[in-house]
Design a protein around this motif. Structure first.
Motif, PDB file in Angstrom:
ATOM      1  N   SER A 168      -5.526   4.320  -0.599  1.00 39.87           N
ATOM      2  CA  SER A 168      -4.859   3.114  -1.092  1.00 39.87           C
ATOM      3  C   SER A 168      -5.414   1.850  -0.426  1.00 39.87           C
ATOM      4  CB  SER A 168      -3.343   3.219  -0.924  1.00 39.87           C
ATOM      5  OG  SER A 168      -2.994   3.272   0.433  1.00 39.87           O
ATOM      6  N   ARG A 199      -0.829   6.971   0.906  1.00 44.78           N
ATOM      7  CA  ARG A 199      -1.684   8.073   0.417  1.00 44.78           C
ATOM      8  C   ARG A 199      -3.131   7.708   0.714  1.00 44.78           C
ATOM      9  NH1 ARG A 199      -4.172   5.848  -3.838  1.00 44.78           N
ATOM     10  NH2 ARG A 199      -2.963   4.280  -4.977  1.00 44.78           N
ATOM     11  N   LEU A 208       0.845  -1.197   0.000  1.00 45.14           N
ATOM     12  CA  LEU A 208       0.000   0.000   0.000  1.00 45.14           C
ATOM     13  C   LEU A 208       0.877   1.242   0.000  1.00 45.14           C
ATOM     14  CD1 LEU A 208      -2.594  -0.890   2.783  1.00 45.14           C
ATOM     15  CD2 LEU A 208      -2.925  -1.069   0.321  1.00 45.14           C
ATOM     16  N   GLU A 209       0.598   2.129  -0.931  1.00 43.97           N
ATOM     17  CA  GLU A 209       1.292   3.405  -0.925  1.00 43.97           C
ATOM     18  C   GLU A 209       0.775   4.238   0.228  1.00 43.97           C
ATOM     19  OE1 GLU A 209       0.832   5.774  -4.512  1.00 43.97           O
ATOM     20  OE2 GLU A 209       1.582   4.035  -5.591  1.00 43.97           O
ATOM     21  N   GLU A 252      -8.932   1.077  -1.938  1.00 46.98           N
ATOM     22  CA  GLU A 252      -8.900   0.485  -3.276  1.00 46.98           C
ATOM     23  C   GLU A 252      -8.797  -1.044  -3.210  1.00 46.98           C
ATOM     24  OE1 GLU A 252      -5.718   2.545  -5.296  1.00 46.98           O
ATOM     25  OE2 GLU A 252      -6.785   4.436  -4.971  1.00 46.98           O
ATOM     26  N   LYS A 256      10.899   6.861  -2.934  1.00 50.77           N
ATOM     27  CA  LYS A 256       9.550   6.534  -2.506  1.00 50.77           C
ATOM     28  C   LYS A 256       9.052   5.346  -3.314  1.00 50.77           C
ATOM     29  CE  LYS A 256       5.092   8.530  -1.488  1.00 50.77           C
ATOM     30  NZ  LYS A 256       4.170   9.634  -1.702  1.00 50.77           N
ATOM     31  N   LEU A 257       8.610   4.313  -2.598  1.00 49.82           N
ATOM     32  CA  LEU A 257       8.100   3.127  -3.275  1.00 49.82           C
ATOM     33  C   LEU A 257       6.613   3.321  -3.582  1.00 49.82           C
ATOM     34  CD1 LEU A 257       9.748   0.325  -1.095  1.00 49.82           C
ATOM     35  CD2 LEU A 257      10.576   1.274  -3.241  1.00 49.82           C
ATOM     36  N   LEU A 258       6.247   3.069  -4.821  1.00 49.88           N
ATOM     37  CA  LEU A 258       4.854   3.223  -5.233  1.00 49.88           C
ATOM     38  C   LEU A 258       4.273   1.874  -5.631  1.00 49.88           C
ATOM     39  CD1 LEU A 258       4.967   6.369  -7.556  1.00 49.88           C
ATOM     40  CD2 LEU A 258       4.563   6.287  -5.102  1.00 49.88           C
ATOM     41  N   GLU A 259       2.944   1.837  -5.700  1.00 50.37           N
ATOM     42  CA  GLU A 259       2.272   0.633  -6.177  1.00 50.37           C
ATOM     43  C   GLU A 259       2.565   0.446  -7.662  1.00 50.37           C
ATOM     44  OE1 GLU A 259      -1.841   1.309  -5.238  1.00 50.37           O
ATOM     45  OE2 GLU A 259      -1.409   1.315  -3.091  1.00 50.37           O
TER      46      GLU A 259
END
Lengths: 138, 440
Positions: free
Chosen positions: A14, A11, A8-9, A17, B413-416
């Motif tokens: 997330s 933000r 999960l990011e 979703e 920064k790690l993102l989905e």
């Protein structure tokens, strides 16, 4: 038992979703934990047909993975969890993380454990008569 | 009107006609040297069937092939050095490791010229032997620190080689040693002022009077801001390691452009698309030919900086051409805290990790006047782990490798997966939010 983990990011939205997708698929969560760091989170949960769920999530561009975990039943009384952790500690088995919940009907509590040496942990717990579950049907 | 002394009266006031004679004679020499000692440039000349001995006027310059940063990179490590290494007393290098770095060599004479050029600049700002100058540019492979250092020593000022970082200590030094001149990047000056304010430093007691700022683009608004926060007059200094370092061009008191030391560097403005030379006053890419450099001479080096040239004699009396302050570039090079960074360098680091997808986004912000860089990458689904420590380890490893590669601390920064927009062709990989926040 297999646990599903989803990245999960950090933000707003997330988590929703993922949960919305699970709802759409009619997936009932049996157990769940949410780990967070300053940067991101990891949602971990137990549900039926984990392989299928992971495939569905991946198709929707979630980073999801399966992990083998131990689910054990313990007595719902002071010291119940300490007993299980104690057994593992004596055998020098490290616990990566765990989450626990109580059953609404019985006197049992359940613990989902992620350990380094899974087979060894399972063996030692069985030897100590700690019930290992292969399904979470509460 | 000029109230500060000229460091080199002869060259700074030389009538153009005489200057051009000197330039031509030096150009001929440097071309012949390049032809004999720089294989990469000799090949370019031969491909175009140009005989360097035929060059007999400055207007011939526009027929000569350009030198690009890529040429210098391919010449790594010593292919752009025109002297035997025993005559080279120092090298500087632009950021980047093997393959992306450029190495520039300096002979004893080059170091002397550079010290003269930096002294010229400092002198025009009003720095003299009574001054105590704190050099807070980084020392090392980067030319900023040592360039100003040698210039200030040559001038006879007292140099405090503070280098970059450790802001509280910088402020302490400034107070205790009664610093009169501060040399650093303009954004660092603002940061320093901010930290000083938080620590209730009263500048009224300080002796500070002049600021020497460069290594990154800065606006007039930023100058006003610095002059409001610090008791200084802020001046721009221009330079790049491929040409020599700080001191290629400098502002005078009129602050209407930067005087290029034309006795050492021959400037041109070209159309970056066609390569055609543009007339004075028109904006385009700044190109330099070094006229005196021995170690690493460059012929028509494309700086990537956008500027224009003004040949009118300046109110200060100097005849040296003025270049417009540089605010933009022709390529995607980023200047972050004074460090030059190409997105391709970041890309190569990201591609070397299996745990992330080959998509990235760079977000630049300015926090407390300091540039911050965030590199956003997507976690590869096949790498994703339920263990936080594995993910944090990945993030840290990427940050460490970026730090090694860029010489700059980045936040990863790690993102989905698939959260960065995919697009055909050029995707918007850089989000620069710095300019909006400049005046706060």
């Amino acid at each position: 038992m297999k646990q599903i983990s989803v990245f999960l990011e950090n933000r707003p939205g997330s988590l929703y979703e993922v949960l919305y997708k699970l709802k759409e698929e009619g997936i009932n969560l049996r157990a769940l934990s949410l780990a967070d760091t300053a940067e991101f989170g990891v949602l971990r949960f137990i549900a039926e047909n984990p392989e299928e769920i992971v495939e569905k999530l991946k198709k929707e561009n979630f980073a999801a993975t399966l992990t083998e975990v131990l689910a054990v039943g313990i007595e719902d009384r002071p010291g119940g969890l300490a007993e299980v952790v104690g057994i593992l500690t004596h055998q020098n088995i490290s616990i990566e993380y765990l989450y626990a919940f109580v059953s609404p009907q019985g006197e049992r509590a359940y613990v989902v454990l992620r350990v380094e040496k899974l087979a060894e942990a399972e063996k030692i717990l069985r030897e100590n008569h700690i019930p290992i579950l292969d399904k979470l049907t509460i | 009107m000029r109230t500060t002394p000229l460091w080199d009266e002869y060259y700074e006031l030389l009538p153009r006609e005489e200057l051009e004679k000197i330039q031509l004679s030096r150009l001929k020499k440097v071309l012949i040297r390049a032809y004999h000692n720089l294989p990469y440039y000799r090949n370019k000349l031969e491909e175009r069937k140009i005989n360097p001995y035929d060059i007999n006027s400055l207007s011939c310059l526009s027929h000569l092939p350009f030198t690009t940063k890529e040429d210098l990179r391919q010449a790594y490590p010593f292919g752009a050095i025109a002297e035997p290494l025993r005559n080279v007393v120092r090298v500087h290098s632009s950021s980047g490791t093997t393959g992306t770095a450029t190495v520039v060599g300096y002979t004893k004479k080059d170091i002397e010229s550079w010290s003269e050029l930096a002294a010229r600049a400092l002198s025009s700002y009003g720095v003299d032997e009574e001054d105590i100058i704190q050099v807070s540019f980084g020392y090392g492979l980067f030319t900023g620190g040592l360039g100003i250092h040698y210039g200030a020593e040559n001038l006879g000022a007292t140099v405090v080689p503070a280098s970059a970082g450790n802001t509280l200590r910088q402020i302490q030094i400034m107070k205790d040693l009664q610093i009169t001149v501060l040399a650093c990047t303009p954004s660092y000056a603002l940061y320093l002022a901010e930290v000083a304010r938080e620590n209730n430093i009263n500048w009224k007691e300080s002796s500070l009077r002049i600021g020497v700022f460069g290594a990154e683009p800065w606006s007039e608004e930023m100058r006003e801001d610095i002059e409001k926060r610090l008791p200084i007059r802020a001046f721009d200094i221009y330079g790049l390691s491929e040409v020599i370092g700080p001191g290629v061009a400098f502002e005078c008191e009129t602050k209407e452009g930067l005087h290029i030391s034309e006795d050492h560097f021959l400037p041109e403005i070209i159309d970056p698309q066609t390569g055609r030379t543009l007339p004075p006053g028109e904006e385009g890419e700044l190109v330099f030919t070094t006229l005196t450099k021995e170690g690493t001479p460059v012929i028509r080096y494309r700086t990537g900086d956008i500027s224009s040239l003004n040949y009118e004699t300046c109110a200060c009396g100097r005849t040296l051409v003025r270049m417009k302050r540089v605010f933009s570039r022709t390529d995607d090079m980023l200047i972050i805290r004074g460090v030059n960074v190409y997105p391709s360098q970041i890309e190569s680091v990201i591609l070397s990790f299996e745990g992330v997808e080959p998509y990235y986004q760079i977000v630049l912000t300015r926090e407390n006047f300091l540039d911050q860089i965030e590199v956003q990458v997507e976690v590869a689904p096949q790498f994703f782990s339920d263990q936080i420590k594995v993910l944090e380890g990945l993030k840290k490893q990427i940050e460490e490798k970026l730090k090694t590669e860029l010489n700059l601390s980045c936040e990863v920064k790690l993102l989905e997966p698939k959260s960065i927009t995919r697009s055909e062709g050029k995707s918007k990989r850089i989000i620069d939010l710095r300019k909006k926040e400049e005046i706060s």
